[in-house]
Scaffold this active site. Structure first.
Site, PDB file in Angstrom:
ATOM      1  N   HIS A 166      44.784 -20.037 -29.406  1.00 36.28           N
ATOM      2  CA  HIS A 166      44.375 -21.424 -29.180  1.00 36.28           C
ATOM      3  C   HIS A 166      43.143 -21.687 -30.046  1.00 36.28           C
ATOM      4  O   HIS A 166      42.702 -20.799 -30.804  1.00 36.28           O
ATOM      5  CB  HIS A 166      44.106 -21.662 -27.688  1.00 36.28           C
ATOM      6  N   ASP A 167      42.568 -22.874 -29.888  1.00 43.76           N
ATOM      7  CA  ASP A 167      41.453 -23.250 -30.758  1.00 43.76           C
ATOM      8  C   ASP A 167      40.241 -22.328 -30.612  1.00 43.76           C
ATOM      9  O   ASP A 167      39.437 -22.205 -31.535  1.00 43.76           O
ATOM     10  CB  ASP A 167      41.021 -24.697 -30.480  1.00 43.76           C
ATOM     11  N   HIS A 189      40.347 -19.030 -30.312  1.00 49.02           N
ATOM     12  CA  HIS A 189      40.582 -17.943 -31.260  1.00 49.02           C
ATOM     13  C   HIS A 189      40.345 -18.415 -32.697  1.00 49.02           C
ATOM     14  O   HIS A 189      39.756 -17.698 -33.511  1.00 49.02           O
ATOM     15  CB  HIS A 189      42.027 -17.438 -31.146  1.00 49.02           C
ATOM     16  N   GLY A 248      34.219 -13.659 -28.456  1.00 48.90           N
ATOM     17  CA  GLY A 248      33.811 -14.929 -27.850  1.00 48.90           C
ATOM     18  C   GLY A 248      32.846 -14.739 -26.692  1.00 48.90           C
ATOM     19  O   GLY A 248      32.990 -13.808 -25.899  1.00 48.90           O
ATOM     20  N   MET A 285      38.822 -22.948 -23.209  1.00 49.80           N
ATOM     21  CA  MET A 285      40.204 -22.643 -23.611  1.00 49.80           C
ATOM     22  C   MET A 285      40.516 -21.195 -23.289  1.00 49.80           C
ATOM     23  O   MET A 285      39.660 -20.321 -23.446  1.00 49.80           O
ATOM     24  CB  MET A 285      40.371 -22.899 -25.084  1.00 49.80           C
ATOM     25  N   SER A 286      41.710 -20.966 -22.818  1.00 51.28           N
ATOM     26  CA  SER A 286      42.118 -19.614 -22.454  1.00 51.28           C
ATOM     27  C   SER A 286      43.639 -19.544 -22.539  1.00 51.28           C
ATOM     28  O   SER A 286      44.331 -20.519 -22.201  1.00 51.28           O
ATOM     29  CB  SER A 286      41.670 -19.305 -21.019  1.00 51.28           C
TER      30      SER A 286
HETATM   31  P1  AMP Z   1      41.831 -12.880 -25.751  1.00 48.66           P
HETATM   32  O1  AMP Z   1      42.988 -13.135 -26.656  1.00 48.66           O
HETATM   33  O2  AMP Z   1      41.797 -13.772 -24.545  1.00 48.66           O
HETATM   34  O3  AMP Z   1      41.642 -11.416 -25.447  1.00 48.66           O
HETATM   35  O4  AMP Z   1      40.550 -13.309 -26.571  1.00 48.66           O
HETATM   36  C1  AMP Z   1      40.302 -12.803 -27.860  1.00 48.66           C
HETATM   37  C2  AMP Z   1      38.928 -13.219 -28.297  1.00 48.66           C
HETATM   38  O5  AMP Z   1      38.833 -14.642 -28.276  1.00 48.66           O
HETATM   39  C3  AMP Z   1      37.829 -12.707 -27.340  1.00 48.66           C
HETATM   40  O6  AMP Z   1      36.715 -12.307 -28.112  1.00 48.66           O
HETATM   41  C4  AMP Z   1      37.527 -13.923 -26.512  1.00 48.66           C
HETATM   42  O7  AMP Z   1      36.219 -13.934 -25.981  1.00 48.66           O
HETATM   43  C5  AMP Z   1      37.709 -15.025 -27.523  1.00 48.66           C
HETATM   44  N1  AMP Z   1      37.959 -16.307 -26.843  1.00 48.66           N
HETATM   45  C6  AMP Z   1      38.869 -16.555 -25.862  1.00 48.66           C
HETATM   46  N2  AMP Z   1      38.770 -17.831 -25.445  1.00 48.66           N
HETATM   47  C7  AMP Z   1      37.781 -18.403 -26.179  1.00 48.66           C
HETATM   48  C8  AMP Z   1      37.196 -19.707 -26.214  1.00 48.66           C
HETATM   49  N3  AMP Z   1      37.598 -20.688 -25.409  1.00 48.66           N
HETATM   50  N4  AMP Z   1      36.188 -19.935 -27.092  1.00 48.66           N
HETATM   51  C9  AMP Z   1      35.752 -18.950 -27.917  1.00 48.66           C
HETATM   52  N5  AMP Z   1      36.268 -17.703 -27.936  1.00 48.66           N
HETATM   53  C10 AMP Z   1      37.263 -17.426 -27.077  1.00 48.66           C
END
Ligand code: AMP
Length: 283
Positions: free
Chosen positions: A37-38, A40, A150, A187-188
């Site tokens: 998502h945005d 990432h 993040g 965002m998640s």
């Molecule tokens: P994930 O795919 O959820 O394991 O996240 C991968 C990376 O993206 C991690 O370093 C997260 O902290 C970062 N991340 C996830 N959501 C966000 C967000 N909304 N804003 C900034 N970074 C994010």
């Protein structure tokens, strides 16, 4: 816009990276679990400001999921992810499967102390062992100059910094600000689990944390501010609050008023667990 090259073995990843090294290029790594998502994409943008080439790993890491958690239903959408990586101009996607990362006989686990104590660990006791192990592997596999994480997963960022410091991993860790929707919801990848009514409730989380952080900055008592925030989450419609805590920004030890602080929380909406955190504003 063309999709980035994709490699799924450590050997192929290292071959590509050593070609770039031979050309004297700086390399950044952005570790992800996909369903991009945005948030990432903002990490990739920062990566490309700091390096000549950006590798994005996409790996849903089973060792950071407890048996009761959502490993099987975690969203997986590689084709769409690769399109997003094309728009973000990432150079290479690393998409190992589980047997590449954890071949038969794999028997090592990295356990980081310090900032991993409390907060998430109180509810997900093996989570950071899984994170630290996979992050250490990815950093050793890609050997980047910088890696971007993040602030959305604030405790994870602190644990990764501790890991790199303690193991002398020669990489600069950059923390990136949380990207939110127009209503403040961080965002998640897990937001896809939320239906419309839950989304409306989810959007209260950041608001309530910001209110708590502002109250703390203005000198309100910590215990009552945190209790108010917890009550406000339940009143907003969250079913269960795992924690709301004020912590010192660098060490995640309990916050004192004269220190840089962060308010962190985790709460449940149906079967979805949301986390968020905000800085305690300074005058
Ligand atoms: P994930 O795919 O959820 O394991 O996240 C991968 C990376 O993206 C991690 O370093 C997260 O902290 C970062 N991340 C996830 N959501 C966000 C967000 N909304 N804003 C900034 N970074 C994010």
């Amino acid at each position: 816009m063309s999709r980035p090259d994709v490699v799924d073995s450590v050997a192929a990843l290292r071959a590509r990276i050593s070609d770039w090294r031979r050309d004297g290029l700086r390399i950044a790594l952005v570790p992800t679990m996909g369903a991009l998502h945005d948030g990432h994409l903002s990490l990739i943008k920062i990566a490309l400001e700091r390096a000549d080439r950006c590798v994005v790993s996409i790996f849903v890491n089973p060792t950071q999921f407890a048996p009761s958690e959502d490993l099987d239903k975690y969203p997986r959408q590689l084709a769409r992810d690769l399109d997003m990586l094309a728009t973000a101009k990432a150079d290479l996607a690393f998409t190992p499967d589980v047997s590449e990362m954890y071949p038969a006989g794999f028997a090592t686990r990295i356990s980081v102390g310090g900032p991993s104590a409390g907060l998430e660990t109180d509810f997900r006791p093996t989570f950071f062992d899984g994170v630290a192990t996979v992050v250490a592997k990815l950093l050793l596999q890609a050997a980047p100059d910088v890696a971007i994480f993040g602030e959305k997963d604030y405790q994870q960022l602190c644990v990764v910094r501790q890991l790199c410091r303690d193991l002398d991993l020669p990489v600069e860790i950059i923390g990136a600000p949380t990207i939110r929707d127009a209503h403040g919801l961080a965002m998640s990848s897990r937001n896809v689990y939320l239906h419309e009514a839950e989304l409306r409730i989810a959007r209260q989380l950041n608001l309530i944390l910001r209110k708590a952080a502002a109250a703390l900055a203005a000198g309100a008592g910590q215990e009552e501010t945190i209790a108010d925030a917890s009550r406000a989450l339940i009143a907003a419609g969250f079913q269960k609050v795992d924690y709301v805590k004020a912590r010192e920004s660098l060490t995640l030890t309990p916050w004192r008023h004269d220190r840089a602080g962060r308010v962190l929380a985790a709460a449940w909406l149906g079967k979805t667990r949301l986390i968020d955190n905000v800085e305690v504003p300074t005058a």
